[in-house]
Design an enzyme around this catalytic site. Sequence first.
Site: not given
Ligand code: GTP
Ligand code: MG
Length: 149
Positions: A9, A49, A112, A115, A126
């Site tokens: 990212k 997303y 974070n 991805h 994807e």
């Molecule tokens: P990805 O690998 O990035 O898809 O992450 P993930 O699969 O571990 O989590 P998810 O797909 O649920 O969420 C995608 C992304 O949204 C996360 O990696 C975070 O960067 C962001 N995100 C998720 N939850 C939160 C939240 O509560 N607050 C904020 N600001 N960002 C969030």
């Molecule tokens: Mg995810």
Amino acid sequence: TERTYIMVKPDGVERGLVGEIIKRFENKGYQLVAIELFKAEKTILEEHYKDLSGRSFFPRLIAYMQSGPVVGMVWQGKEVVKTGRLLLGATNPLESAPGTIRGDFCVDVGQNLCHGSDSVQNAESEIKLWFPRGVTQWKRERLDSLLYE
Ligand code: GTP
Ligand code: MG
């Protein structure tokens, strides 16, 4: 062979962690079959997303992902989807184990670093979304012929 979509990212690119992230996947024994640095397009990010489109943080997430260039990659190997996510660590870096990428390098769920696809099926979608022209077909003749199933 199983494949996954991994994306560094904008915060990871800006902080110079691309090499570190690649190194961890290479060290584990996975194979890089596509890589590109680019600025992610809004429409593609919204598709990527789409499952999160109803969440309150969605606009912030899309803005964050457009805040600088990203590095999109496709990695392949045994159970790379699940193990790739283990290498990344839990979504919230305050809960990611030390030794994982997020556990070692960040503290904010909104920044974070990386991805990783969450299922084999989503990984293939994807990969098509981010690498529409396809990825390298590559079998490591010596290593892959010795793998135990
Ligand atoms: P990805 O690998 O990035 O898809 O992450 P993930 O699969 O571990 O989590 P998810 O797909 O649920 O969420 C995608 C992304 O949204 C996360 O990696 C975070 O960067 C962001 N995100 C998720 N939850 C939160 C939240 O509560 N607050 C904020 N600001 N960002 C969030
Ligand atoms: Mg995810």
